[in-house]
Design a protein around this motif. Structure first.
Motif, PDB file in Angstrom:
ATOM      1  N   PRO A 130     -16.808 -23.920 -29.367  1.00  0.00           N
ATOM      2  CA  PRO A 130     -18.026 -24.562 -28.872  1.00  0.00           C
ATOM      3  C   PRO A 130     -19.106 -23.505 -28.631  1.00  0.00           C
ATOM      4  CG  PRO A 130     -16.324 -24.547 -27.175  1.00  0.00           C
ATOM      5  CD  PRO A 130     -15.712 -23.968 -28.419  1.00  0.00           C
ATOM      6  N   LEU A 131     -20.313 -23.832 -29.047  1.00  0.00           N
ATOM      7  CA  LEU A 131     -21.438 -22.900 -28.918  1.00  0.00           C
ATOM      8  C   LEU A 131     -22.433 -23.400 -27.892  1.00  0.00           C
ATOM      9  CD1 LEU A 131     -22.307 -22.182 -32.646  1.00  0.00           C
ATOM     10  CD2 LEU A 131     -21.187 -20.654 -31.058  1.00  0.00           C
ATOM     11  N   GLY A 132     -23.057 -22.469 -27.232  1.00  0.00           N
ATOM     12  CA  GLY A 132     -24.227 -22.789 -26.435  1.00  0.00           C
ATOM     13  C   GLY A 132     -25.434 -22.339 -27.233  1.00  0.00           C
ATOM     14  N   TYR A 133     -26.385 -23.225 -27.418  1.00  0.00           N
ATOM     15  CA  TYR A 133     -27.601 -22.886 -28.158  1.00  0.00           C
ATOM     16  C   TYR A 133     -28.688 -22.597 -27.148  1.00  0.00           C
ATOM     17  CZ  TYR A 133     -31.675 -23.578 -31.173  1.00  0.00           C
ATOM     18  OH  TYR A 133     -32.852 -23.441 -31.851  1.00  0.00           O
ATOM     19  N   GLU A 134     -29.165 -21.371 -27.137  1.00  0.00           N
ATOM     20  CA  GLU A 134     -30.202 -21.000 -26.179  1.00  0.00           C
ATOM     21  C   GLU A 134     -31.605 -21.238 -26.717  1.00  0.00           C
ATOM     22  OE1 GLU A 134     -29.078 -16.948 -25.254  1.00  0.00           O
ATOM     23  OE2 GLU A 134     -27.810 -17.647 -23.631  1.00  0.00           O
ATOM     24  N   GLY A 135     -31.710 -21.567 -27.987  1.00  0.00           N
ATOM     25  CA  GLY A 135     -33.010 -21.909 -28.555  1.00  0.00           C
ATOM     26  C   GLY A 135     -33.457 -20.959 -29.645  1.00  0.00           C
ATOM     27  N   MET A 186     -18.476 -14.031 -22.087  1.00  0.00           N
ATOM     28  CA  MET A 186     -19.271 -14.814 -23.009  1.00  0.00           C
ATOM     29  C   MET A 186     -19.972 -13.876 -23.996  1.00  0.00           C
ATOM     30  SD  MET A 186     -22.109 -17.761 -22.412  1.00  0.00           S
ATOM     31  CE  MET A 186     -20.970 -18.534 -21.337  1.00  0.00           C
ATOM     32  N   ARG A 187     -19.942 -14.240 -25.260  1.00  0.00           N
ATOM     33  CA  ARG A 187     -20.597 -13.461 -26.314  1.00  0.00           C
ATOM     34  C   ARG A 187     -21.936 -14.106 -26.678  1.00  0.00           C
ATOM     35  NH1 ARG A 187     -16.720 -10.023 -27.422  1.00  0.00           N
ATOM     36  NH2 ARG A 187     -14.590 -10.746 -27.505  1.00  0.00           N
ATOM     37  N   ARG A 188     -22.814 -13.283 -27.240  1.00  0.00           N
ATOM     38  CA  ARG A 188     -24.131 -13.771 -27.659  1.00  0.00           C
ATOM     39  C   ARG A 188     -24.380 -13.312 -29.096  1.00  0.00           C
ATOM     40  NH1 ARG A 188     -27.461 -12.633 -23.405  1.00  0.00           N
ATOM     41  NH2 ARG A 188     -27.578 -14.828 -22.874  1.00  0.00           N
ATOM     42  N   LEU A 189     -24.861 -14.237 -29.918  1.00  0.00           N
ATOM     43  CA  LEU A 189     -25.275 -13.947 -31.289  1.00  0.00           C
ATOM     44  C   LEU A 189     -26.752 -14.273 -31.411  1.00  0.00           C
ATOM     45  CD1 LEU A 189     -24.745 -13.333 -34.323  1.00  0.00           C
ATOM     46  CD2 LEU A 189     -24.177 -15.770 -34.575  1.00  0.00           C
ATOM     47  N   VAL A 190     -27.516 -13.308 -31.932  1.00  0.00           N
ATOM     48  CA  VAL A 190     -28.945 -13.512 -32.170  1.00  0.00           C
ATOM     49  C   VAL A 190     -29.181 -13.352 -33.665  1.00  0.00           C
ATOM     50  CG1 VAL A 190     -31.289 -12.740 -31.652  1.00  0.00           C
ATOM     51  CG2 VAL A 190     -29.502 -12.582 -29.890  1.00  0.00           C
ATOM     52  N   LEU A 191     -29.696 -14.396 -34.288  1.00  0.00           N
ATOM     53  CA  LEU A 191     -30.023 -14.386 -35.714  1.00  0.00           C
ATOM     54  C   LEU A 191     -31.537 -14.301 -35.849  1.00  0.00           C
ATOM     55  CD1 LEU A 191     -27.687 -17.323 -36.820  1.00  0.00           C
ATOM     56  CD2 LEU A 191     -27.244 -14.853 -37.017  1.00  0.00           C
ATOM     57  N   THR A 223     -26.311 -24.050 -39.588  1.00  0.00           N
ATOM     58  CA  THR A 223     -24.868 -24.286 -39.693  1.00  0.00           C
ATOM     59  C   THR A 223     -24.209 -24.204 -38.326  1.00  0.00           C
ATOM     60  OG1 THR A 223     -24.774 -23.448 -41.956  1.00  0.00           O
ATOM     61  CG2 THR A 223     -22.721 -23.386 -40.696  1.00  0.00           C
ATOM     62  N   LEU A 224     -24.551 -23.183 -37.553  1.00  0.00           N
ATOM     63  CA  LEU A 224     -23.960 -23.018 -36.228  1.00  0.00           C
ATOM     64  C   LEU A 224     -24.411 -24.117 -35.271  1.00  0.00           C
ATOM     65  CD1 LEU A 224     -24.217 -19.157 -35.842  1.00  0.00           C
ATOM     66  CD2 LEU A 224     -22.116 -20.507 -36.041  1.00  0.00           C
ATOM     67  N   LEU A 225     -25.650 -24.520 -35.367  1.00  0.00           N
ATOM     68  CA  LEU A 225     -26.201 -25.515 -34.462  1.00  0.00           C
ATOM     69  C   LEU A 225     -25.740 -26.936 -34.791  1.00  0.00           C
ATOM     70  CD1 LEU A 225     -28.006 -26.057 -32.080  1.00  0.00           C
ATOM     71  CD2 LEU A 225     -29.965 -26.009 -33.623  1.00  0.00           C
ATOM     72  N   PHE A 226     -25.396 -27.192 -36.025  1.00  0.00           N
ATOM     73  CA  PHE A 226     -25.061 -28.542 -36.463  1.00  0.00           C
ATOM     74  C   PHE A 226     -23.940 -29.168 -35.635  1.00  0.00           C
ATOM     75  CE2 PHE A 226     -23.052 -31.777 -39.086  1.00  0.00           C
ATOM     76  CZ  PHE A 226     -24.157 -32.541 -39.426  1.00  0.00           C
ATOM     77  N   ALA A 227     -22.952 -28.376 -35.259  1.00  0.00           N
ATOM     78  CA  ALA A 227     -21.814 -28.912 -34.498  1.00  0.00           C
ATOM     79  C   ALA A 227     -22.228 -29.474 -33.145  1.00  0.00           C
ATOM     80  CB  ALA A 227     -20.758 -27.828 -34.308  1.00  0.00           C
ATOM     81  N   SER A 228     -23.252 -28.893 -32.520  1.00  0.00           N
ATOM     82  CA  SER A 228     -23.641 -29.361 -31.193  1.00  0.00           C
ATOM     83  C   SER A 228     -24.873 -30.270 -31.197  1.00  0.00           C
ATOM     84  CB  SER A 228     -23.868 -28.183 -30.255  1.00  0.00           C
ATOM     85  OG  SER A 228     -24.916 -27.374 -30.728  1.00  0.00           O
ATOM     86  N   ASP A 229     -25.761 -30.113 -32.165  1.00  0.00           N
ATOM     87  CA  ASP A 229     -26.986 -30.907 -32.179  1.00  0.00           C
ATOM     88  C   ASP A 229     -27.541 -31.016 -33.601  1.00  0.00           C
ATOM     89  OD1 ASP A 229     -29.411 -32.162 -31.775  1.00  0.00           O
ATOM     90  OD2 ASP A 229     -30.013 -30.882 -30.117  1.00  0.00           O
ATOM     91  N   PRO A 230     -27.017 -31.970 -34.385  1.00  0.00           N
ATOM     92  CA  PRO A 230     -27.442 -32.088 -35.784  1.00  0.00           C
ATOM     93  C   PRO A 230     -28.946 -32.268 -35.975  1.00  0.00           C
ATOM     94  CG  PRO A 230     -25.503 -33.427 -35.393  1.00  0.00           C
ATOM     95  CD  PRO A 230     -25.967 -32.926 -34.049  1.00  0.00           C
ATOM     96  N   PHE A 273     -27.353 -17.866 -29.713  1.00  0.00           N
ATOM     97  CA  PHE A 273     -26.173 -18.692 -29.454  1.00  0.00           C
ATOM     98  C   PHE A 273     -25.238 -17.940 -28.517  1.00  0.00           C
ATOM     99  CE2 PHE A 273     -27.780 -19.651 -33.638  1.00  0.00           C
ATOM    100  CZ  PHE A 273     -27.772 -21.030 -33.680  1.00  0.00           C
ATOM    101  N   THR A 274     -24.538 -18.663 -27.664  1.00  0.00           N
ATOM    102  CA  THR A 274     -23.509 -18.067 -26.822  1.00  0.00           C
ATOM    103  C   THR A 274     -22.194 -18.795 -27.075  1.00  0.00           C
ATOM    104  OG1 THR A 274     -24.061 -19.525 -24.971  1.00  0.00           O
ATOM    105  CG2 THR A 274     -25.104 -17.338 -25.001  1.00  0.00           C
ATOM    106  N   PHE A 275     -21.105 -18.075 -26.900  1.00  0.00           N
ATOM    107  CA  PHE A 275     -19.790 -18.677 -27.088  1.00  0.00           C
ATOM    108  C   PHE A 275     -18.734 -17.817 -26.411  1.00  0.00           C
ATOM    109  CE2 PHE A 275     -20.301 -15.654 -30.446  1.00  0.00           C
ATOM    110  CZ  PHE A 275     -19.046 -15.151 -30.727  1.00  0.00           C
TER     111      PHE A 275
END
Length: 161
Positions: free
Chosen positions: A151-156, A1-6, A112-119, A137-139
């Motif tokens: 599909p992304l996991g949004y960690e908050g 699993m990868r993690r992206l932090v913005l 943009t990344l979050l919109f797909a899972s929780d608009p 985000f995780t994916f």
């Protein structure tokens, strides 16, 4: 699993005689970056893309991560599409990527990344993303596929002030 932090840079002085690119962090901004760094160190960040602006460079330094950053003018001068392109070009040897940039690019990219899972959450993230805030985000899959149908996991979003 990868993690992206913005992450948006920490709080800065309101102006600098040498221009926007040269604005420094305030004392509060330095403390906020140090506080964020404590949490970010636990995420296993192994690569970082950082805007060349003084405030983002200082934010990254005060995070205290043991990672060699890639300083990129494109994260200062470019927008959301440019940042997405830079993230997609990340080598798959990277498991956890931190991107330190600016508004509106960082909140727009998070939304943009979050919109797909929780608009509904995407609207909140895109509309209010203060300094020193970061979204995680995780994916599964490749960085190049992140902006496709992965599909992304949004960690908050952590908001610091």
């Amino acid at each position: 699993m990868r993690r992206l932090v913005l992450m948006r840079h920490a709080k800065t002085e309101s102006h600098n005689l040498d221009g926007d690119h040269s604005r420094h962090l305030t004392k509060g901004g330095i403390q906020d970056a140090q506080d964020a760094g404590v949490a970010l160190r636990a995420l296993g960040i192994d690569s970082a893309l950082v805007s060349t602006a003084t405030r983002t460079r200082e934010t990254f330094t005060h995070l205290g991560l043991d990672v060699a950053p890639h300083f990129l003018d494109d994260l200062y001068f470019g927008g959301t599409d440019t940042a997405a392109r830079l993230i997609a070009a990340t080598p798959d040897t990277t498991q956890a990527l931190l991107v330190v940039g600016h508004a509106p690019t960082i909140p727009d990219l998070a939304a943009t990344l979050l919109f797909a899972s929780d608009p509904s959450e995407a609207d909140g993230v895109g509309g209010w993303f203060p300094t020193s805030a970061y979204s995680t985000f995780t994916f599964d899959g490749s960085w190049k596929d992140l902006f496709g149908d992965s599909p992304l996991g949004y960690e908050g979003t952590v908001r610091r002030h």
